[in-house]
Design a protein around this motif. Structure first.
Motif, PDB file in Angstrom:
ATOM      1  N   ALA A 190     -15.442  -0.435   4.893  1.00  0.00           N
ATOM      2  CA  ALA A 190     -14.950  -1.027   3.649  1.00  0.00           C
ATOM      3  C   ALA A 190     -13.475  -0.649   3.517  1.00  0.00           C
ATOM      4  O   ALA A 190     -13.025   0.345   4.111  1.00  0.00           O
ATOM      5  N   ALA A 191     -12.734  -1.428   2.757  1.00  0.00           N
ATOM      6  CA  ALA A 191     -11.340  -1.066   2.503  1.00  0.00           C
ATOM      7  C   ALA A 191     -11.312   0.314   1.850  1.00  0.00           C
ATOM      8  O   ALA A 191     -12.060   0.587   0.911  1.00  0.00           O
ATOM      9  N   GLY A 192     -10.485   1.208   2.381  1.00  0.00           N
ATOM     10  CA  GLY A 192     -10.384   2.558   1.840  1.00  0.00           C
ATOM     11  C   GLY A 192     -11.315   3.569   2.464  1.00  0.00           C
ATOM     12  O   GLY A 192     -11.230   4.759   2.151  1.00  0.00           O
ATOM     13  N   ASP A 193     -12.201   3.149   3.373  1.00  0.00           N
ATOM     14  CA  ASP A 193     -13.063   4.109   4.063  1.00  0.00           C
ATOM     15  C   ASP A 193     -12.219   4.976   4.993  1.00  0.00           C
ATOM     16  O   ASP A 193     -11.262   4.505   5.623  1.00  0.00           O
ATOM     17  N   PHE A 194     -12.596   6.247   5.098  1.00  0.00           N
ATOM     18  CA  PHE A 194     -11.946   7.191   6.000  1.00  0.00           C
ATOM     19  C   PHE A 194     -12.918   7.521   7.115  1.00  0.00           C
ATOM     20  O   PHE A 194     -14.107   7.779   6.867  1.00  0.00           O
ATOM     21  N   ILE A 195     -12.412   7.503   8.342  1.00  0.00           N
ATOM     22  CA  ILE A 195     -13.214   7.974   9.472  1.00  0.00           C
ATOM     23  C   ILE A 195     -12.434   9.064  10.197  1.00  0.00           C
ATOM     24  O   ILE A 195     -11.204   9.057  10.245  1.00  0.00           O
ATOM     25  N   ALA A 239      -9.587  17.935  23.162  1.00  0.00           N
ATOM     26  CA  ALA A 239     -10.003  17.018  22.092  1.00  0.00           C
ATOM     27  C   ALA A 239      -8.861  16.131  21.621  1.00  0.00           C
ATOM     28  O   ALA A 239      -7.751  16.603  21.398  1.00  0.00           O
ATOM     29  N   GLU A 240      -9.156  14.848  21.477  1.00  0.00           N
ATOM     30  CA  GLU A 240      -8.217  13.874  20.910  1.00  0.00           C
ATOM     31  C   GLU A 240      -8.748  13.506  19.534  1.00  0.00           C
ATOM     32  O   GLU A 240      -9.769  12.829  19.417  1.00  0.00           O
ATOM     33  N   PRO A 241      -8.087  13.968  18.457  1.00  0.00           N
ATOM     34  CA  PRO A 241      -8.553  13.619  17.119  1.00  0.00           C
ATOM     35  C   PRO A 241      -8.194  12.168  16.783  1.00  0.00           C
ATOM     36  O   PRO A 241      -7.134  11.675  17.166  1.00  0.00           O
ATOM     37  N   VAL A 242      -9.106  11.501  16.076  1.00  0.00           N
ATOM     38  CA  VAL A 242      -8.925  10.089  15.727  1.00  0.00           C
ATOM     39  C   VAL A 242      -9.308   9.922  14.262  1.00  0.00           C
ATOM     40  O   VAL A 242     -10.479  10.064  13.905  1.00  0.00           O
ATOM     41  N   SER A 243      -8.315   9.630  13.411  1.00  0.00           N
ATOM     42  CA  SER A 243      -8.574   9.444  11.981  1.00  0.00           C
ATOM     43  C   SER A 243      -7.928   8.155  11.508  1.00  0.00           C
ATOM     44  O   SER A 243      -6.834   7.801  11.943  1.00  0.00           O
ATOM     45  N   LEU A 244      -8.615   7.481  10.605  1.00  0.00           N
ATOM     46  CA  LEU A 244      -8.116   6.204  10.099  1.00  0.00           C
ATOM     47  C   LEU A 244      -8.633   6.001   8.688  1.00  0.00           C
ATOM     48  O   LEU A 244      -9.784   6.345   8.389  1.00  0.00           O
ATOM     49  N   ILE A 245      -7.777   5.433   7.849  1.00  0.00           N
ATOM     50  CA  ILE A 245      -8.205   4.954   6.543  1.00  0.00           C
ATOM     51  C   ILE A 245      -8.216   3.433   6.646  1.00  0.00           C
ATOM     52  O   ILE A 245      -7.182   2.818   6.936  1.00  0.00           O
ATOM     53  N   GLY A 246      -9.389   2.836   6.480  1.00  0.00           N
ATOM     54  CA  GLY A 246      -9.526   1.396   6.621  1.00  0.00           C
ATOM     55  C   GLY A 246      -8.640   0.653   5.631  1.00  0.00           C
ATOM     56  O   GLY A 246      -8.739   0.878   4.429  1.00  0.00           O
ATOM     57  N   SER A 247      -7.782  -0.210   6.148  1.00  0.00           N
ATOM     58  CA  SER A 247      -6.864  -0.943   5.283  1.00  0.00           C
ATOM     59  C   SER A 247      -7.507  -2.192   4.690  1.00  0.00           C
ATOM     60  O   SER A 247      -7.119  -2.632   3.613  1.00  0.00           O
ATOM     61  N   VAL A 248      -8.484  -2.741   5.389  1.00  0.00           N
ATOM     62  CA  VAL A 248      -9.231  -3.908   4.901  1.00  0.00           C
ATOM     63  C   VAL A 248     -10.691  -3.735   5.285  1.00  0.00           C
ATOM     64  O   VAL A 248     -11.026  -3.021   6.228  1.00  0.00           O
ATOM     65  N   ALA A 249     -11.566  -4.408   4.563  1.00  0.00           N
ATOM     66  CA  ALA A 249     -12.985  -4.383   4.901  1.00  0.00           C
ATOM     67  C   ALA A 249     -13.212  -5.255   6.134  1.00  0.00           C
ATOM     68  O   ALA A 249     -12.555  -6.285   6.310  1.00  0.00           O
ATOM     69  N   GLY A 250     -14.125  -4.823   6.987  1.00  0.00           N
ATOM     70  CA  GLY A 250     -14.453  -5.640   8.149  1.00  0.00           C
ATOM     71  C   GLY A 250     -14.908  -4.830   9.334  1.00  0.00           C
ATOM     72  O   GLY A 250     -15.202  -3.639   9.230  1.00  0.00           O
ATOM     73  N   GLU A 251     -14.960  -5.522  10.458  1.00  0.00           N
ATOM     74  CA  GLU A 251     -15.407  -4.921  11.715  1.00  0.00           C
ATOM     75  C   GLU A 251     -14.201  -4.383  12.485  1.00  0.00           C
ATOM     76  O   GLU A 251     -13.266  -5.123  12.778  1.00  0.00           O
ATOM     77  N   TYR A 252     -14.252  -3.102  12.782  1.00  0.00           N
ATOM     78  CA  TYR A 252     -13.221  -2.437  13.566  1.00  0.00           C
ATOM     79  C   TYR A 252     -13.804  -2.149  14.946  1.00  0.00           C
ATOM     80  O   TYR A 252     -15.023  -2.032  15.101  1.00  0.00           O
ATOM     81  N   LEU A 253     -12.934  -2.025  15.928  1.00  0.00           N
ATOM     82  CA  LEU A 253     -13.367  -1.763  17.291  1.00  0.00           C
ATOM     83  C   LEU A 253     -12.622  -0.538  17.806  1.00  0.00           C
ATOM     84  O   LEU A 253     -11.385  -0.521  17.820  1.00  0.00           O
ATOM     85  N   LEU A 254     -13.357   0.505  18.202  1.00  0.00           N
ATOM     86  CA  LEU A 254     -12.766   1.706  18.772  1.00  0.00           C
ATOM     87  C   LEU A 254     -12.933   1.624  20.283  1.00  0.00           C
ATOM     88  O   LEU A 254     -14.041   1.459  20.770  1.00  0.00           O
ATOM     89  N   GLU A 255     -11.808   1.709  21.001  1.00  0.00           N
ATOM     90  CA  GLU A 255     -11.822   1.647  22.459  1.00  0.00           C
ATOM     91  C   GLU A 255     -11.326   2.963  23.043  1.00  0.00           C
ATOM     92  O   GLU A 255     -10.350   3.530  22.547  1.00  0.00           O
ATOM     93  N   SER A 288     -12.195   7.316   1.334  1.00  0.00           N
ATOM     94  CA  SER A 288     -11.082   8.255   1.496  1.00  0.00           C
ATOM     95  C   SER A 288     -10.843   9.024   0.204  1.00  0.00           C
ATOM     96  O   SER A 288     -11.186   8.574  -0.888  1.00  0.00           O
ATOM     97  N   ARG A 289     -10.269  10.210   0.389  1.00  0.00           N
ATOM     98  CA  ARG A 289      -9.912  11.041  -0.765  1.00  0.00           C
ATOM     99  C   ARG A 289      -8.593  11.732  -0.467  1.00  0.00           C
ATOM    100  O   ARG A 289      -8.078  11.672   0.651  1.00  0.00           O
ATOM    101  N   ALA A 290      -8.059  12.384  -1.468  1.00  0.00           N
ATOM    102  CA  ALA A 290      -6.763  13.054  -1.328  1.00  0.00           C
ATOM    103  C   ALA A 290      -6.790  13.998  -0.124  1.00  0.00           C
ATOM    104  O   ALA A 290      -7.756  14.731   0.084  1.00  0.00           O
ATOM    105  N   GLY A 291      -5.756  13.964   0.660  1.00  0.00           N
ATOM    106  CA  GLY A 291      -5.640  14.822   1.831  1.00  0.00           C
ATOM    107  C   GLY A 291      -5.972  14.136   3.138  1.00  0.00           C
ATOM    108  O   GLY A 291      -5.539  14.584   4.199  1.00  0.00           O
ATOM    109  N   ASP A 292      -6.750  13.060   3.094  1.00  0.00           N
ATOM    110  CA  ASP A 292      -7.123  12.374   4.336  1.00  0.00           C
ATOM    111  C   ASP A 292      -5.911  11.825   5.072  1.00  0.00           C
ATOM    112  O   ASP A 292      -5.885  11.781   6.307  1.00  0.00           O
ATOM    113  N   GLU A 293      -4.900  11.433   4.319  1.00  0.00           N
ATOM    114  CA  GLU A 293      -3.699  10.878   4.949  1.00  0.00           C
ATOM    115  C   GLU A 293      -2.977  11.926   5.788  1.00  0.00           C
ATOM    116  O   GLU A 293      -2.200  11.582   6.683  1.00  0.00           O
ATOM    117  N   ARG A 294      -3.252  13.208   5.575  1.00  0.00           N
ATOM    118  CA  ARG A 294      -2.636  14.265   6.384  1.00  0.00           C
ATOM    119  C   ARG A 294      -3.143  14.214   7.825  1.00  0.00           C
ATOM    120  O   ARG A 294      -2.393  14.457   8.760  1.00  0.00           O
TER     121      ARG A 294
END
Length: 195
Positions: free
Chosen positions: A38-43, A76-92, A113-119
């Motif tokens: 969803a838009a605003g989801d953090f992974i 380890a390669e860290p991977v973080s994203l805040i979804g900018s739009v709702a939809g299907e994303y593909l991680l490669e 997402s919540r405060a601090g995730d953008e860090r």
């Protein structure tokens, strides 16, 4: 809109929080995984690199440019994203060069997402750009890579990520060594050992 993977004919397996996925990688053949956000989801995911430097790309819906993660060449390669739009994303996940490697991938977090995730996003973006510049070592690129690595370091500290901190100290030492600043490089390598 149509899913990103429609052209391939078969949807990629979805990533599930807490479930590890491992596999081998051949040159120029990525492994793909789906994420419905969803838009605003953090992974936040972690890809453990084995036997090769790996690159992670998240392809976003709606024609948005992909996001590339390549902060470190080992571990380890860290991977973080805040979804900018709702939809299907593909991680490669793919090998950075022409060799073979393998990976272990785990989606650790998926939530609004919540405060601090953008860090997380900032640290990974700074580290990825610094690594890209270090791999094309002109004087200007090395100076910029040094500044970006130094900017990422306190964020990794704030996020309590000792492995990323140590590897950033190593990257700073590598830049200093490449520019002939050997004593400073040695001091940074020693900082990495102390983390």
């Amino acid at each position: 809109g149509a899913p990103l993977f429609a052209a391939a004919g078969v949807p990629p397996p979805p990533l599930v929080v807490g479930r590890h996925v491992s596999g081998a990688l051949a040159p120029r053949v990525p492994r793909s995984f789906g994420l419905s956000l969803a838009a605003g989801d953090f992974i936040h995911a972690v890809v453990t690199q084995k036997g090769a430097d790996l690159v992670v790309t998240i392809r976003r819906p709606g024609g948005l440019p992909p996001v590339v993660f390549d902060s470190f060449e080992f571990a380890a390669e860290p991977v973080s994203l805040i979804g900018s739009v709702a939809g299907e994303y593909l991680l490669e996940v793919r090998v950075a060069g022409s060799g073979r490697g393998s990976f272990d991938l785990v989606l650790e977090t998926r939530r609004p997402s919540r405060a601090g995730d953008e860090r997380w996003v900032a640290a990974e973006s700074l580290s990825t750009e610094a690594k890209r510049l270090q791999e094309a070592p002109t004087s200007a690129n090395l100076a910029r890579a040094l500044a970006l690595n130094r900017a990422a370091l306190p964020i990794w500290e704030e996020l309590a990520e000792p492995s990323a901190r140590a590897r950033t100290w190593i990257k700073i030492g590598d830049v200093l060594h490449a520019t002939g600043r050997y004593a400073e490089a040695r001091a940074n390598y020693q900082e990495a050992l102390g983390v």
